[in-house]
Design an enzyme around this catalytic site. Sequence first.
Site, PDB file in Angstrom:
ATOM      1  N   THR A 114      -4.329   8.741 -11.386  1.00  0.00           N
ATOM      2  CA  THR A 114      -4.465   9.347 -12.712  1.00  0.00           C
ATOM      3  C   THR A 114      -5.534  10.432 -12.700  1.00  0.00           C
ATOM      4  O   THR A 114      -5.360  11.510 -13.274  1.00  0.00           O
ATOM      5  CB  THR A 114      -4.817   8.277 -13.763  1.00  0.00           C
ATOM      6  OG1 THR A 114      -3.792   7.279 -13.781  1.00  0.00           O
ATOM      7  CG2 THR A 114      -4.927   8.894 -15.151  1.00  0.00           C
ATOM      8  N   TRP A 153      -4.152  13.407 -10.770  1.00  0.00           N
ATOM      9  CA  TRP A 153      -3.132  14.126 -11.547  1.00  0.00           C
ATOM     10  C   TRP A 153      -3.770  15.137 -12.483  1.00  0.00           C
ATOM     11  O   TRP A 153      -3.233  16.223 -12.703  1.00  0.00           O
ATOM     12  CB  TRP A 153      -2.283  13.140 -12.347  1.00  0.00           C
ATOM     13  CG  TRP A 153      -1.210  13.794 -13.167  1.00  0.00           C
ATOM     14  CD1 TRP A 153       0.052  14.119 -12.757  1.00  0.00           C
ATOM     15  CD2 TRP A 153      -1.302  14.237 -14.532  1.00  0.00           C
ATOM     16  NE1 TRP A 153       0.751  14.723 -13.780  1.00  0.00           N
ATOM     17  CE2 TRP A 153      -0.065  14.812 -14.879  1.00  0.00           C
ATOM     18  CE3 TRP A 153      -2.322  14.197 -15.485  1.00  0.00           C
ATOM     19  CZ2 TRP A 153       0.189  15.346 -16.135  1.00  0.00           C
ATOM     20  CZ3 TRP A 153      -2.072  14.721 -16.743  1.00  0.00           C
ATOM     21  CH2 TRP A 153      -0.829  15.286 -17.055  1.00  0.00           C
ATOM     22  N   HIS A 154      -4.922  14.792 -13.038  1.00  0.00           N
ATOM     23  CA  HIS A 154      -5.537  15.666 -14.030  1.00  0.00           C
ATOM     24  C   HIS A 154      -6.091  16.959 -13.441  1.00  0.00           C
ATOM     25  O   HIS A 154      -6.209  17.954 -14.160  1.00  0.00           O
ATOM     26  CB  HIS A 154      -6.642  14.925 -14.787  1.00  0.00           C
ATOM     27  CG  HIS A 154      -6.126  14.100 -15.921  1.00  0.00           C
ATOM     28  ND1 HIS A 154      -5.650  12.819 -15.759  1.00  0.00           N
ATOM     29  CD2 HIS A 154      -5.998  14.376 -17.245  1.00  0.00           C
ATOM     30  CE1 HIS A 154      -5.255  12.344 -16.925  1.00  0.00           C
ATOM     31  NE2 HIS A 154      -5.448  13.270 -17.845  1.00  0.00           N
ATOM     32  N   GLY A 155      -6.440  16.970 -12.167  1.00  0.00           N
ATOM     33  CA  GLY A 155      -6.941  18.223 -11.619  1.00  0.00           C
ATOM     34  C   GLY A 155      -7.473  18.079 -10.212  1.00  0.00           C
ATOM     35  O   GLY A 155      -7.749  16.975  -9.728  1.00  0.00           O
TER      36      GLY A 155
END
Length: 462
Positions: free
Chosen positions: A310, A313-315
């Site tokens: 997670t 995924w965000h950056g």
Amino acid sequence: MTFNSITFAFIFLPASLLLYYIVPRRIKSFVLVLLSLLFYAWGDIRYLLLLLFSMAFNYLAALEIHGWRNRGFEEKAKAGVISAVAVNLALLGFYKYMGFLLGIVGIRYQAPPLPIGISFYTFTVLSYVLDVYFGKASCERNIISYMLYVSFFPKIIQGPIVEYHKIKDQLAEREISVPGLCSGMRLFLVGMFKKVLIADNLGAAFASLQGVGKMASATAWLGMIFYSLQLYFDFSGYSDMAIGLGRMFGFRLEKNFDYPYMADSVSDFWRRWHISLGAWFRDYVYIPLGGNRCSQARQIMNLSVVWLLTGIWHGASWNFIVWGIYHGLWVIGDKVFFSKFMNRVPRLFRIIGTTLIAFFGWIFFFTPTLGAAFGWMGQMFGSARLGFWNATTSYYLGSNAILLILAFLCCGPNVSRVVNAYSYEKSKVHAGISVACYLLLFILCISNMIANSYSSFLYVRF
């Protein structure tokens, strides 16, 4: 072109609705696909071919996987789904993570611009392929319906991430009605209000505060609060606008936010924040790994994998990885240790504690490096040696007091309850008042959009 632009509000959306409602039912999906591709190309035409390649590859891959499974070739089907997942993640990794990974080993690399919406549409096509493999849904042989699922313009840029098996039936048949259109318009306006009147003004205050330099403790705390509220109203505003647009075109998309700052535990917070992303990781990572139907040690491992992914995924930065680990530790602690005694704590204190945990986490989002993140936290606890409160604090709090009060009020359900209590459905008088209020809200939003410079949605860069 985004939802909070004059071009979208006065040209693209009205023209799209008019065209969609007047064409015969049998070609409505085809028209929506063309409109969606136009919308995407308007944002960045350079990556339209990449989107089309992704759609074509996964359409063919799902057909192969479905065929192998039907003929009993399980090993081939498994190899096919692994290959499809690898190709999708490789594309995402090349554009989003290559620069970060090469930087770790000391190689300078100028990464190309991140394709618009690639994080979201990659998870969309993965949902399709995985649903076919796991037997949650049959493959979609109607290419127009499939393309509509992937490219539907309200959700392609920033979600919600709609799982294929949850929307498959709507792709073939959906109810198009005036009540649905009106309901969608109301929700779209609510989202516009969140984005334009609350998030953008909080963003302006936060941007100004960031230029202060060294801060008193209370000023740093105030900056964290500004950003945390901005992020919520920006992203939940987008989600409301997307879901409202979906209703206008006959789709019933599930809500993506459920008052997360009213959560009374970290686990509860993540059941309320970016619901579609949490559901995606639950259905396609956590449960296939074993979920909670295993030993406690294995459950902790499963949760650790989910939260590391997670964060990634965000950056592509250490900040997001640390943020994922940070929330993963809180979720694991909540499920394994804290839940045994947290119910003894009054709910108000649980809400305050959960909100503070979430707010602290967002510091990793708005700072560019880990050093900057911990530096900001240090200032919150007095490292700048400017005391707890000074004139700068008073200025930013005083000039934004009404905005902060409005934002905190709208973080809970009471405002919505009041609105619903005086719904247009109650009587003709209520209907007239509702129409007048929504029209006034639209005028205020448009006036603010014209007066202020364009502000993109924050989650576009994630």
